[in-house]
Write a protein that holds these residues in place. Structure first.
Motif, PDB file in Angstrom:
ATOM      1  N   ASN A  91      34.779 -46.886 -51.272  1.00 12.20           N
ATOM      2  CA  ASN A  91      34.280 -47.133 -49.917  1.00 12.20           C
ATOM      3  C   ASN A  91      35.454 -47.169 -48.951  1.00 12.20           C
ATOM      4  O   ASN A  91      36.248 -48.105 -48.970  1.00 12.20           O
ATOM      5  CB  ASN A  91      33.506 -48.457 -49.873  1.00 12.20           C
ATOM      6  CG  ASN A  91      32.923 -48.751 -48.504  1.00 12.20           C
ATOM      7  OD1 ASN A  91      33.052 -47.957 -47.573  1.00 12.20           O
ATOM      8  ND2 ASN A  91      32.275 -49.892 -48.380  1.00 12.20           N
ATOM      9  N   GLU A  92      35.600 -46.139 -48.101  1.00  8.84           N
ATOM     10  CA  GLU A  92      36.763 -46.029 -47.228  1.00  8.84           C
ATOM     11  C   GLU A  92      36.544 -46.674 -45.866  1.00  8.84           C
ATOM     12  O   GLU A  92      37.142 -46.275 -44.868  1.00  8.84           O
ATOM     13  CB  GLU A  92      37.157 -44.564 -47.069  1.00  8.84           C
ATOM     14  CG  GLU A  92      37.647 -43.940 -48.366  1.00  8.84           C
ATOM     15  CD  GLU A  92      38.445 -42.676 -48.123  1.00  8.84           C
ATOM     16  OE1 GLU A  92      38.490 -42.218 -46.964  1.00  8.84           O
ATOM     17  OE2 GLU A  92      39.022 -42.157 -49.087  1.00  8.84           O
ATOM     18  N   LYS A  93      35.713 -47.694 -45.828  1.00  9.14           N
ATOM     19  CA  LYS A  93      35.525 -48.436 -44.583  1.00  9.14           C
ATOM     20  C   LYS A  93      36.816 -49.183 -44.251  1.00  9.14           C
ATOM     21  O   LYS A  93      37.389 -49.875 -45.084  1.00  9.14           O
ATOM     22  CB  LYS A  93      34.377 -49.437 -44.734  1.00  9.14           C
ATOM     23  CG  LYS A  93      34.160 -50.301 -43.502  1.00  9.14           C
ATOM     24  CD  LYS A  93      33.090 -51.348 -43.748  1.00  9.14           C
ATOM     25  CE  LYS A  93      32.971 -52.275 -42.541  1.00  9.14           C
ATOM     26  NZ  LYS A  93      31.965 -53.349 -42.776  1.00  9.14           N
ATOM     27  N   LEU A  94      37.289 -49.054 -43.011  1.00 10.23           N
ATOM     28  CA  LEU A  94      38.546 -49.667 -42.599  1.00 10.23           C
ATOM     29  C   LEU A  94      38.413 -51.189 -42.534  1.00 10.23           C
ATOM     30  O   LEU A  94      37.491 -51.715 -41.924  1.00 10.23           O
ATOM     31  CB  LEU A  94      38.976 -49.122 -41.229  1.00 10.23           C
ATOM     32  CG  LEU A  94      40.292 -49.665 -40.682  1.00 10.23           C
ATOM     33  CD1 LEU A  94      41.470 -49.223 -41.556  1.00 10.23           C
ATOM     34  CD2 LEU A  94      40.505 -49.227 -39.233  1.00 10.23           C
ATOM     35  N   ILE A  95      39.367 -51.893 -43.187  1.00 11.19           N
ATOM     36  CA  ILE A  95      39.391 -53.362 -43.181  1.00 11.19           C
ATOM     37  C   ILE A  95      40.437 -53.882 -42.193  1.00 11.19           C
ATOM     38  O   ILE A  95      40.207 -54.837 -41.462  1.00 11.19           O
ATOM     39  CB  ILE A  95      39.697 -53.903 -44.588  1.00 11.19           C
ATOM     40  CG1 ILE A  95      38.602 -53.486 -45.560  1.00 11.19           C
ATOM     41  CG2 ILE A  95      39.831 -55.426 -44.565  1.00 11.19           C
ATOM     42  CD1 ILE A  95      37.238 -54.041 -45.227  1.00 11.19           C
ATOM     43  N   GLY A  96      41.603 -53.260 -42.173  1.00 11.93           N
ATOM     44  CA  GLY A  96      42.684 -53.720 -41.323  1.00 11.93           C
ATOM     45  C   GLY A  96      43.973 -53.002 -41.674  1.00 11.93           C
ATOM     46  O   GLY A  96      43.945 -51.886 -42.200  1.00 11.93           O
TER      47      GLY A  96
END
Length: 560
Positions: free
Chosen positions: A532-537
């Protein structure tokens, strides 16, 4: 089945590989790794599959001496003068309390059991005195290994290190007195005072000589280290000097642990800053040597067939010795007004019995080999078997109780380094989630305002559909700062750097920082996971190390 005789290299290989496997299995059940080493030794020794024979173990005696010397050196490195100034009174009271209590309880119960068997007070009392003297010894190797394995630090840990370091001297003194009295009893000598005095004098000369030898070697090593700035050369010189110290101690029949411990004490007190790195290097170098040492300890513990009453003697020895160690340490801690963790838990941390006790039993068996307890059994055989069997028992339970003691005192995991903290954390623990990503179409005049108002020097760049496509750093903007006109028509997508690397939030922090160093980047975007390449920070090296440093300070402050 024919006997299998392996070469030295094969023996060492089996010890290391088998020991590591055994430690891994026992750690899965939350049992200290040293127990795994010893159990593997029992399995491959004569008691188990017979891969290691007494002749093989005897051939590696010099290796065992080297391991004991390293242990003594590293223990000495923990004993700075400030510790003894602060806790010297406590250590003395506890040392005398636990040593004398174990001596008395084991000596009395062993005498009573043997009298019930042989109906001879003289022989029973002589054997009881010898058993009591041997029982006062504590094994520093397995106890210290538990403290290192669980990164223990605090007042209890400091007391444990000091007590096991000094216990050998007390045990040898009691043993010198005890065997002298036992010999006089069985020989029926009347003028015994002279013999006792000679034995005492010999014991003190032996202990004093070991300390003097270690101090001389320590001063020589400290002088040589001034001219050896490289860690590798310092390690080589240290190992060479320790081998000289060990060899001379053996040649002159001195206590090699006490001698090498004196070397460590001299170094840590004369040059604490310079020697700190050396002790860390020696400790990391010594790991395979410790493993071989403990596996050979287990292989040496051959348990044959013995009458039932001998097993009763073994059980009473283990019980009374453990009770004596605990009660004596509690009494010594109480009268010296030691801290509550030291008073309550030190006794259970020093149950282990090892090479010193086995060595003393061998010497005692030579002195008392002519005494027959009953038909077919001599006192020398009984002493060897009993001490060997009890050593096996307490080496299995001792490390577990040492772990329980430091756990009860709340000192596990406090002697940590930055590397230890990073190894325990993942990226998610230190990632900066407050950074708002920039869109690829954002004008540069807006971006410059971002950099001016925020402390962050790295921003992730996302596309219109929210996927991370690059990073923008302050370094990339430097060339454009002079020409303000370009800020109006350039956008983030024109100057950003396409993202070649990204980190998963579940990745180990130490591995993530090493990857950033390898790729020569100060910061990288962090996504939810590899799937899951959702940006965290963003993970910034400097910010991450500040967080690790703060956690390290918090743990060390709690330990203090």
């Amino acid at each position: 089945m024919p006997e299998i005789h392996l070469g030295v290299l094969a023996v060492l290989g089996i010890c290391i590989a088998g020991g590591i496997a055994g430690a891994w299995i026992f750690q899965k059940f939350h049992v200290p790794q040293v127990v795994g080493y010893i159990v593997i030794g029992v399995l491959i020794g004569d008691t188990g599959f017979g891969l290691l024979h007494p002749a093989d173990i005897e051939a590696l005696q010099s290796f065992n001496n080297f391991a004991l010397g390293l242990i003594g050196f590293l223990v000495g490195g923990e004993l700075s003068g400030s510790i003894f100034k602060k806790y010297g009174k406590q250590f003395t009271a506890i040392l005398i309390g636990e040593g004398i209590a174990a001596f008395m309880l084991v000596g009395i119960t062993s005498t009573l059991i043997l009298y019930a068997v042989c109906n001879d007070w003289i022989i029973s009392a002589a054997a009881g005195i010898v058993f009591g003297a041997i029982a006062s010894a504590t094994d520093p190797a397995s106890t210290i290994d538990v403290l290192w394995e669980y990164r223990s630090a605090g007042v209890l840990t400091t007391a444990i290190v000091a007590i096991v370091a000094l216990d050998d001297a007390l045990a040898m003194t009691l043993y010198g007195l005890g065997t002298s009295v036992a010999t006089i009893l069985v020989q029926g000598q009347g003028g015994g005072d002279h013999s006792i005095l000679l034995t005492l004098l010999h014991t003190f000369v032996e202990l004093g000589g070991a300390i003097l030898l270690g101090v001389i070697c320590g001063f020589v090593l400290d002088y040589m280290m001034k001219y050896l700035p490289q860690n590798e050369k310092r390690l080589g010189m240290s190992i060479g000097m320790l081998l000289v110290c060990i060899g001379l101690a053996i040649a002159f029949k001195m206590d090699l642990i006490l001698a090498t411990m004196a070397v460590g004490i001299v170094l840590i007190n004369r040059a604490p800053n310079r020697s700190k790195k050396l002790f860390e290097t020696v400790r990391s170098f010594a790991t395979p040597i410790y493993i071989i040492f403990f596996v050979l300890v287990g292989a040496r513990l051959s348990i044959g067939s013995m009458p039932l009453w001998v097993w009763g003697l073994v059980a009473s020895y283990v019980l009374m010795r453990s009770l004596g160690k605990w009660a004596g340490a509690y009494w010594g801690g109480s009268i010296s007004k030691a801290e509550k963790p030291v008073r309550d838990y030190l006794g259970m941390a020093i149950f282990a019995q090892g090479g010193v006790a086995v060595g003393l039993s061998i010497v005692a068996s030579h002195n008392l080999h002519h005494i027959e307890i009953m038909e077919g059994m001599r006192l020398s055989d009984l002493i060897i078997f009993t001490v060997t069997a009890t050593t096996l028992c307490v080496q299995l339970i001792g490390p577990a109780f040492a772990k329980l003691a430091i756990k009860k005192a709340g000192e596990i995991g406090r002697n940590v380094t930055e590397e230890d903290v990073m190894a325990e954390l993942d990226v998610a623990a230190v990632v900066d989630t407050g950074i708002v990503p920039l869109h690829e179409g954002t004008p540069l005049n807006t971006v410059v305002q971002h950099f001016a108002e925020q402390d962050t020097f790295v921003y992730p760049v996302v596309s219109n559909d929210g996927k991370i496509i690059g990073v923008l750093t302050f370094e990339m903007l430097k060339e454009l700062l002079i020409d303000r006109d370009t800020w109006q028509w350039l956008v983030v997508g024109d100057v950003m750097q396409p993202v070649r690397h990204r980190l998963s939030s579940k990745m180990n922090l130490a591995e993530a920082l090493q990857e950033m160093i390898n790729n020569q980047v100060e910061a990288l975007p962090v996504v939810e996971s590899d799937e899951n390449e959702k940006l965290i920070g963003v993970l910034d090296q400097r910010a991450a190390r500040r967080s690790v440093g703060a956690e390290l300070v918090r743990r060390k402050t709690a330990a203090a």
